[in-house]
Scaffold this active site. Structure first.
Site, PDB file in Angstrom:
ATOM      1  N   THR A 196       0.981  -1.253  -0.111  1.00 37.35           N
ATOM      2  CA  THR A 196      -0.066  -0.205   0.050  1.00 37.35           C
ATOM      3  C   THR A 196       0.784   1.373   0.062  1.00 37.35           C
ATOM      4  OG1 THR A 196      -1.671  -1.233   1.382  1.00 37.35           O
ATOM      5  CG2 THR A 196      -1.929   1.240   1.250  1.00 37.35           C
ATOM      6  N   THR A 197       1.998   1.204   0.806  1.00 34.42           N
ATOM      7  CA  THR A 197       2.955   2.357   0.839  1.00 34.42           C
ATOM      8  C   THR A 197       3.543   2.563  -0.355  1.00 34.42           C
ATOM      9  OG1 THR A 197       3.004   1.918   3.162  1.00 34.42           O
ATOM     10  CG2 THR A 197       4.537   3.529   2.431  1.00 34.42           C
ATOM     11  N   TYR A 236     -13.227  -4.601  -0.588  1.00 34.99           N
ATOM     12  CA  TYR A 236     -14.528  -4.532  -1.306  1.00 34.99           C
ATOM     13  C   TYR A 236     -15.291  -5.441  -1.428  1.00 34.99           C
ATOM     14  CZ  TYR A 236     -17.404  -1.765  -4.571  1.00 34.99           C
ATOM     15  OH  TYR A 236     -18.704  -1.150  -5.023  1.00 34.99           O
ATOM     16  N   TYR A 292      -2.021 -10.424   4.385  1.00 37.47           N
ATOM     17  CA  TYR A 292      -1.964  -8.971   5.057  1.00 37.47           C
ATOM     18  C   TYR A 292      -3.503  -8.900   5.622  1.00 37.47           C
ATOM     19  CZ  TYR A 292      -1.192  -3.933   5.021  1.00 37.47           C
ATOM     20  OH  TYR A 292      -1.158  -2.679   5.407  1.00 37.47           O
ATOM     21  N   ARG A 327      -8.622  -0.960   5.542  1.00 33.88           N
ATOM     22  CA  ARG A 327      -8.376  -0.713   4.235  1.00 33.88           C
ATOM     23  C   ARG A 327      -9.551  -1.683   3.443  1.00 33.88           C
ATOM     24  NH1 ARG A 327      -4.750   2.659   2.225  1.00 33.88           N
ATOM     25  NH2 ARG A 327      -3.158   3.624   3.589  1.00 33.88           N
ATOM     26  N   LYS A 351       0.768 -10.623   8.371  1.00 33.73           N
ATOM     27  CA  LYS A 351       1.158  -9.410   8.633  1.00 33.73           C
ATOM     28  C   LYS A 351      -0.262  -8.611   9.025  1.00 33.73           C
ATOM     29  CE  LYS A 351       2.031  -4.615   6.894  1.00 33.73           C
ATOM     30  NZ  LYS A 351       2.495  -3.837   5.340  1.00 33.73           N
ATOM     31  N   ILE A 399       6.368  -4.957   9.864  1.00 30.80           N
ATOM     32  CA  ILE A 399       6.656  -4.283   8.434  1.00 30.80           C
ATOM     33  C   ILE A 399       6.214  -2.695   8.632  1.00 30.80           C
ATOM     34  CG2 ILE A 399       5.850  -4.161   6.166  1.00 30.80           C
ATOM     35  CD1 ILE A 399       5.642  -7.329   6.248  1.00 30.80           C
TER      36      ILE A 399
END
Length: 296
Positions: free
Chosen positions: A46-47, A109, A135, A140, A164, A206
């Site tokens: 994402t980052t 989603y 993850y 999100r 994660k 992380i």
């Protein structure tokens, strides 16, 4: 997968003023992390703004990081989505020669059931040529991968080697740690919970902030793994304001501002994200200066 112990960082993707990928800046960021004692690197998370990178740009990022890393640290690459078959196809057709593990976000989603999440990762694990790190990031994805699902995956599927965990719920984290297989890694996906996770028996983090301040963050996690909680919390408390500030206007606008302050890259992000406001940039400048004074 001992390479997943300690401090990993979710690398940014730096951009030039025309918003193209800045390869030279990415090389500087990788060297900055390695020099600062980071244990492993995660690309295209994402980052890294993977949602707004083309397939060609993703390949460029992977090749750049692998080349400058030159085998020095383990590498993890993000391959995820809410279309299971598309993720499976990508895993079967991509070149992961220089990488050690796949990180894959829980489907977003669609809001699948726990059984749907389990079957999604079971299909990914079957297709993946590398060990898989699911993850979980409910803020999100819109759905939380519950501990029983994580533990089911950990016990059932050999090449699912870690989680994660970014639920921010330490009860959930502790439940997984207590019931996981011995060689399964529980990795904090939040900077706030990194040290508490390690002290509870987790393997590390992380991190987002860790790539900006790699020496401080990796030292904190190392102390935590050694059980030196007082010394580790001293660093945690010194970094706490930065952990808050970098997410104040969304990620990675905050961490990219830190890289701009350090002279390593621009602070540019791609739409629909926008660059940090002047107010936040000033707050981050004060924070970075305060850390540098302590370091001196």
């Amino acid at each position: 997968m001992d390479g997943l112990i300690g401090t990993g960082v979710a690398l940014v993707t730096p951009f030039k003023n025309d918003f193209s990928v800045d390869v030279a800046a990415l090389q500087k960021v990788v060297e900055h992390c390695i020099d600062g004692g980071i244990n492993y690197l995660v690309v295209l998370g994402t980052t890294g703004e993977s949602a707004t990178l083309s397939k060609k740009e993703k390949q460029l990022v992977m090749q750049t990081v692998a080349k400058v890393n030159s085998g020095r640290l383990p590498l993890v690459v993000g391959v995820g989505g809410n279309n299971t078959q598309a993720v499976v196809d990508e895993l079967k057709t991509s070149d992961f020669e220089d990488f050690d593990a796949i990180m894959s976000v829980s489907p977003y989603y669609n809001k699948p059931t726990q059984e749907g999440i389990y079957q999604h990762f079971r299909a990914i694990a079957k297709a993946s040529p590398l060990p898989v790190v699911p993850y979980n990031v409910p803020s999100r994805t819109g759905s939380n991968m519950l501990p029983e699902t994580t533990l089911r995956l950990a016990h059932d599927i050999e090449n699912i080697v870690a989680i994660k965990e970014a639920s921010g719920d330490m009860v959930q984290v502790n439940t997984i740690i207590k019931q996981k297989p011995e060689d399964f890694h529980v990795i904090s996906g939040d900077d706030f919970t990194a040290l508490p996770t390690v002290l509870a028996g987790g393997s590390g983090v992380i991190s987002v902030l860790g790539q900006g301040l790699p020496s401080e963050f990796s030292t904190m996690i190392s102390l935590g793994l050694d059980g030196a909680s007082d010394a580790a919390y001293e660093i945690h408390n010194a970094l706490l304001n930065g952990m808050k500030l970098i997410f104040e206007e969304g990620n990675p606008a905050g961490i990219k501002t830190i890289f701009e302050l350090l002279g390593l890259s621009t602070a540019l992000v791609r739409l629909p994200l926008v660059e940090a406001s002047p107010t936040l940039k000033n707050k981050l400048k004060v924070f970075v200066n305060s850390v540098e004074k302590v370091r001196a």
